[in-house]
Each structure stands twice: as C-alpha cells, then as structure tokens.
Write a protein that holds these residues in place. Structure first.
Motif, PDB file in Angstrom:
ATOM      1  N   GLU A 214       0.828  -1.209   0.000  1.00 31.96           N
ATOM      2  CA  GLU A 214       0.000   0.000   0.000  1.00 31.96           C
ATOM      3  C   GLU A 214       0.861   1.257   0.000  1.00 31.96           C
ATOM      4  O   GLU A 214       0.516   2.272  -0.625  1.00 31.96           O
ATOM      5  CB  GLU A 214      -0.914  -0.006   1.237  1.00 31.96           C
ATOM      6  N   GLU A 215       2.009   1.190   0.711  1.00 40.29           N
ATOM      7  CA  GLU A 215       2.874   2.376   0.805  1.00 40.29           C
ATOM      8  C   GLU A 215       3.569   2.705  -0.513  1.00 40.29           C
ATOM      9  O   GLU A 215       4.202   3.753  -0.648  1.00 40.29           O
ATOM     10  CB  GLU A 215       3.921   2.194   1.905  1.00 40.29           C
ATOM     11  N   TYR A 216       3.443   1.814  -1.503  1.00 42.98           N
ATOM     12  CA  TYR A 216       4.035   2.055  -2.812  1.00 42.98           C
ATOM     13  C   TYR A 216       3.094   2.819  -3.750  1.00 42.98           C
ATOM     14  O   TYR A 216       3.359   2.913  -4.958  1.00 42.98           O
ATOM     15  CB  TYR A 216       4.407   0.725  -3.477  1.00 42.98           C
ATOM     16  N   SER A 217       2.032   3.381  -3.223  1.00 43.49           N
ATOM     17  CA  SER A 217       1.101   4.133  -4.076  1.00 43.49           C
ATOM     18  C   SER A 217       0.700   5.443  -3.411  1.00 43.49           C
ATOM     19  O   SER A 217      -0.485   5.653  -3.090  1.00 43.49           O
ATOM     20  CB  SER A 217      -0.142   3.295  -4.384  1.00 43.49           C
ATOM     21  N   PRO A 218       1.654   6.349  -3.166  1.00 40.79           N
ATOM     22  CA  PRO A 218       1.323   7.609  -2.489  1.00 40.79           C
ATOM     23  C   PRO A 218       0.445   8.511  -3.352  1.00 40.79           C
ATOM     24  O   PRO A 218       0.693   8.702  -4.536  1.00 40.79           O
ATOM     25  CB  PRO A 218       2.697   8.245  -2.249  1.00 40.79           C
ATOM     26  N   ALA A 219      -0.609   9.065  -2.748  1.00 39.92           N
ATOM     27  CA  ALA A 219      -1.470  10.041  -3.426  1.00 39.92           C
ATOM     28  C   ALA A 219      -0.851  11.423  -3.268  1.00 39.92           C
ATOM     29  O   ALA A 219      -0.111  11.690  -2.318  1.00 39.92           O
ATOM     30  CB  ALA A 219      -2.872  10.022  -2.825  1.00 39.92           C
ATOM     31  N   CYS A 220      -1.143  12.302  -4.202  1.00 36.08           N
ATOM     32  CA  CYS A 220      -0.678  13.687  -4.094  1.00 36.08           C
ATOM     33  C   CYS A 220      -1.497  14.560  -5.028  1.00 36.08           C
ATOM     34  O   CYS A 220      -2.214  14.060  -5.905  1.00 36.08           O
ATOM     35  CB  CYS A 220       0.820  13.812  -4.397  1.00 36.08           C
ATOM     36  N   THR A 221      -1.396  15.860  -4.854  1.00 37.07           N
ATOM     37  CA  THR A 221      -2.123  16.794  -5.701  1.00 37.07           C
ATOM     38  C   THR A 221      -1.573  16.747  -7.126  1.00 37.07           C
ATOM     39  O   THR A 221      -0.467  16.269  -7.371  1.00 37.07           O
ATOM     40  CB  THR A 221      -2.017  18.225  -5.165  1.00 37.07           C
ATOM     41  N   ASP A 222      -2.375  17.273  -8.062  1.00 36.78           N
ATOM     42  CA  ASP A 222      -2.017  17.176  -9.478  1.00 36.78           C
ATOM     43  C   ASP A 222      -1.110  18.317  -9.914  1.00 36.78           C
ATOM     44  O   ASP A 222      -1.513  19.212 -10.671  1.00 36.78           O
ATOM     45  CB  ASP A 222      -3.295  17.168 -10.335  1.00 36.78           C
ATOM     46  N   ASP A 223       0.118  18.300  -9.424  1.00 31.23           N
ATOM     47  CA  ASP A 223       1.110  19.275  -9.892  1.00 31.23           C
ATOM     48  C   ASP A 223       2.492  18.640  -9.807  1.00 31.23           C
ATOM     49  O   ASP A 223       2.720  17.677  -9.069  1.00 31.23           O
ATOM     50  CB  ASP A 223       1.051  20.578  -9.086  1.00 31.23           C
ATOM     51  N   THR A 224       3.426  19.175 -10.567  1.00 37.93           N
ATOM     52  CA  THR A 224       4.755  18.561 -10.681  1.00 37.93           C
ATOM     53  C   THR A 224       5.532  18.612  -9.372  1.00 37.93           C
ATOM     54  O   THR A 224       6.243  17.665  -9.048  1.00 37.93           O
ATOM     55  CB  THR A 224       5.563  19.271 -11.782  1.00 37.93           C
ATOM     56  N   GLN A 225       5.379  19.701  -8.611  1.00 36.54           N
ATOM     57  CA  GLN A 225       6.132  19.830  -7.357  1.00 36.54           C
ATOM     58  C   GLN A 225       5.715  18.768  -6.351  1.00 36.54           C
ATOM     59  O   GLN A 225       6.548  18.148  -5.685  1.00 36.54           O
ATOM     60  CB  GLN A 225       5.936  21.233  -6.771  1.00 36.54           C
ATOM     61  N   ALA A 226       4.393  18.545  -6.236  1.00 44.22           N
ATOM     62  CA  ALA A 226       3.901  17.530  -5.299  1.00 44.22           C
ATOM     63  C   ALA A 226       4.358  16.142  -5.721  1.00 44.22           C
ATOM     64  O   ALA A 226       4.740  15.314  -4.877  1.00 44.22           O
ATOM     65  CB  ALA A 226       2.370  17.585  -5.235  1.00 44.22           C
ATOM     66  N   ALA A 227       4.343  15.867  -7.021  1.00 47.80           N
ATOM     67  CA  ALA A 227       4.778  14.555  -7.518  1.00 47.80           C
ATOM     68  C   ALA A 227       6.273  14.361  -7.297  1.00 47.80           C
ATOM     69  O   ALA A 227       6.724  13.257  -6.970  1.00 47.80           O
ATOM     70  CB  ALA A 227       4.437  14.418  -8.999  1.00 47.80           C
ATOM     71  N   ALA A 228       7.044  15.428  -7.485  1.00 41.31           N
ATOM     72  CA  ALA A 228       8.498  15.349  -7.267  1.00 41.31           C
ATOM     73  C   ALA A 228       8.793  15.009  -5.803  1.00 41.31           C
ATOM     74  O   ALA A 228       9.639  14.158  -5.501  1.00 41.31           O
ATOM     75  CB  ALA A 228       9.160  16.669  -7.661  1.00 41.31           C
ATOM     76  N   MET A 229       8.088  15.660  -4.895  1.00 43.67           N
ATOM     77  CA  MET A 229       8.302  15.417  -3.463  1.00 43.67           C
ATOM     78  C   MET A 229       7.889  13.998  -3.084  1.00 43.67           C
ATOM     79  O   MET A 229       8.606  13.311  -2.340  1.00 43.67           O
ATOM     80  CB  MET A 229       7.516  16.437  -2.637  1.00 43.67           C
ATOM     81  N   ALA A 230       6.731  13.560  -3.600  1.00 45.52           N
ATOM     82  CA  ALA A 230       6.250  12.213  -3.289  1.00 45.52           C
ATOM     83  C   ALA A 230       7.214  11.159  -3.812  1.00 45.52           C
ATOM     84  O   ALA A 230       7.489  10.152  -3.142  1.00 45.52           O
ATOM     85  CB  ALA A 230       4.861  12.003  -3.894  1.00 45.52           C
TER      86      ALA A 230
END
Length: 338
Positions: A214-230
């Motif tokens: 489950e920890e291999y599927s982090p959710a995040c907001t739809d922007d590049t910065q959030a995806a980079a951090m995740a």
C-alpha cells in the motif's frame, strides 16, 4: 440588394424548387448533372442556405450540444476535437457550452441548447470523484451521450476509458521486463481514475505472485512539485523500487525531478540499479522532446470522440436504441523511459 431565394436558384438552374431542396438536403436520387447545375447556380447567385430555418420547417436539427466543463484537461480537449470532426463529417454542427458549475450554470446551458433547437447532447464529465452524473444531466430530456474518464454508475449511453486495463497492461509490461518493486505516483485520494488503476495494478502484481504494498502508491495533488516530493520521499525510503506508474503528465514530469534528486536516472534497464523506469497514462507526445522519450498507455482520446459522435448519431436515427456502454482500452506505446 434583393436576397437570393431558392426560387431564384431553381429558375437559374432550370429545375424545380423541390429538386433544389433535395440537392440542398442531399436527399433523393438526383443525377450528378442536375446536382452540378444546382450547385453552379448557387455559386453564381451567392445563395446561402438557411439550415436552421430548414430544420425548423422539417422539425429536424443537425445541431448537437456539447458540454465541456474543464478546458485545462488535455484528454477532454482531444475528445472534443475528435467529436467535432466526426460530427461534421456526418453533416452535423456543434453548439458548445461551458457551464461554470453543475447547478444553475449547467441548467442555463441546457436551456440555451433547447432554445437553439439542438437534437441531442454530448456531456464530457470532468469530476473524477463522482460516481454519477449531475442531476440536470441525468434528467436531460434530449438524447444524451456521456463521456467519462472514470467508471460511472449510471444507466445512460456512455463512452469511457478502461483505467483498470490500462494499469494492468503497464504493470504486466514492467513485470515481464524483470521489475519486481513497482510503485504508483499521483492522483488525489478519492479520485476514481486512481482507484480503478490501482485495482488493475494490484491485479497484475497478484497474478504474477508479487507482493502488493500500500505504501508504494502515495497520493498527491495534481502538480509537478507535489509529484516530485512524493517520488523523492518514496525512493529515499525504498531504494529497491525500479519502476513507477505515473498518474498524469504532471506526475510523470515531477517524478523525473524526484528521481534525479535522489541521484538516480530514468531508464528501462532493470539491471542498472540506479535507473528507474517510468510509464504514464496519457498521450505524452508534447513532452517527448525530452531524453529519454516517455513510455505511456495511450488515452484513446480520438477513438473516444469518434465513438461518442457515432453513438449520438445512432441514437438520433434510432430513438428506440437500447442504452449502450462503450469501454475503450488503451495501447502501450513503448519508448525509452521503460
């Protein structure tokens, strides 16, 4: 200047008014020679056919209402373009509406469609968290075709993407190439597209005897910065991960940044432990000037538009047509990132 009438065209072409009418409506068995004479007369006289008035007289319409809520969504824009192109090929025109909300604005849009005499409505759903259509769309009295990126629990004419198939296809490809630790980046909690893709991802892992984490599927907001951090946080905690499924184009671009931040690179070689393979779920042509070019499962946007337009036309020609639910699968486009 006197307005040119259909009578003037008939006199100039030397045919009856009814023949001119049949040529304009592309009906009946008219010879090519007669059609040529009528069209020549139309051009010479500068006659303009009033389609709206003709439709009113015949109690028919070649106008289709198209509702698009989100002009920032690349999938919806591509679907819209495909719908317009396909309808125009079949002699229909599109009346576009962009309501600001699902309440009074949507109600006014539908009223405007009715006033314009549209024959049917195509609705491009934009709320990826909703399991049903807006109330005003559900109670639309006109023939309706809905297009959705996620599964809707509606009994209506529907064209939608198969997100579960797309993720299953991408995961199986990575597993066949030797990847065993695969993660999914992006998508907000509650997003039905994300939920459906995770089902397909989990199914592929389970079918191949691999452990789903489950920890291999982090959710995040739809922007590049959030995806980079995740991505960075995930890879720092789990350095054995060798492949990522990226929820959106922004998630993919952000993931590339996150991969570089932890000192790794993007690539398809599973045996080079510093490389991380990437697969997206949208047509990534607009970012494929990067190196490496990006592997993705196509969104089938053009085919979605063609199917929606075709379903609407069939619905208009066959009012008693049974409700149809069309699910479209994506195609894996293999490039350099996976």
């Amino acid at each position: 200047m006197k307005k040119v009438s259909i009578i003037d065209v008939a006199k100039h072409a030397g045919v009856s008014v009814s023949t001119v009418s049949l040529v304009l409506r592309q009906k009946g068995k008219i010879s090519e020679a007669t059609i040529g004479k009528v069209n020549a007369a139309i051009t010479t006289l500068g006659y303009v056919h009033n389609v709206a008035a003709a439709n009113l007289r015949a109690n028919t319409s070649n106008l289709i209402g198209l509702i698009l809520r989100d002009f920032s969504d690349s999938f919806s824009i591509k679907v819209m373009a495909s719908i317009v192109q396909e309808l125009e090929k079949q002699g229909y025109m599109v009346f576009l509406g962009q309501p600001l909300n699902d309440g009074e604005h949507l109600e006014r849009t539908l009223l405007s469609f009715k006033q314009q005499g549209v024959a049917g409505v195509i609705y491009l759903a934009s709320d990826t968290r909703a399991a049903s259509l807006p109330e005003h769309i559900r109670h639309c009295p006109l023939p309706l075709v809905a297009v959705s990126q996620s599964l809707l629990e509606e009994k209506c004419n529907l064209v939608m993407r198969d997100n579960r198939q797309a993720a299953n296809l991408a995961a199986r490809y990575l597993i066949e190439r030797g990847h065993r630790n695969i993660a999914y980046i992006g998508g907000r909690d509650g997003c039905r597209i994300r939920e459906q893709r995770l089902l397909g991802f989990r199914s592929a892992m389970t079918q191949n005897g691999l452990v789903w984490r489950e920890e291999y599927s982090p959710a995040c907001t739809d922007d590049t910065q959030a995806a980079a951090m995740a991505t960075r946080q995930l890879l720092e905690k789990n350095n054995t991960i060798t492949a990522l499924l990226c929820h959106s184009p922004d998630a993919m671009i952000g993931s590339i940044s996150g991969i570089h931040q932890v000192g790794r690179t993007v690539g398809k070689d599973v045996f080079l432990t510093q490389q991380v393979a990437l697969i997206g779920f949208e047509d990534m042509l607009h970012v494929n000037l990067t190196s490496p070019s990006l592997t993705y499962v196509s969104s089938a946007s053009e085919e979605t538009g063609r199917q929606a337009a075709g379903l609407m036309i069939r619905r208009l020609k066959e009012p008693d047509l049974q409700t149809q639910r069309i699910t479209l699968s994506g195609q894996l486009i293999v490039r350099e990132s996976a």
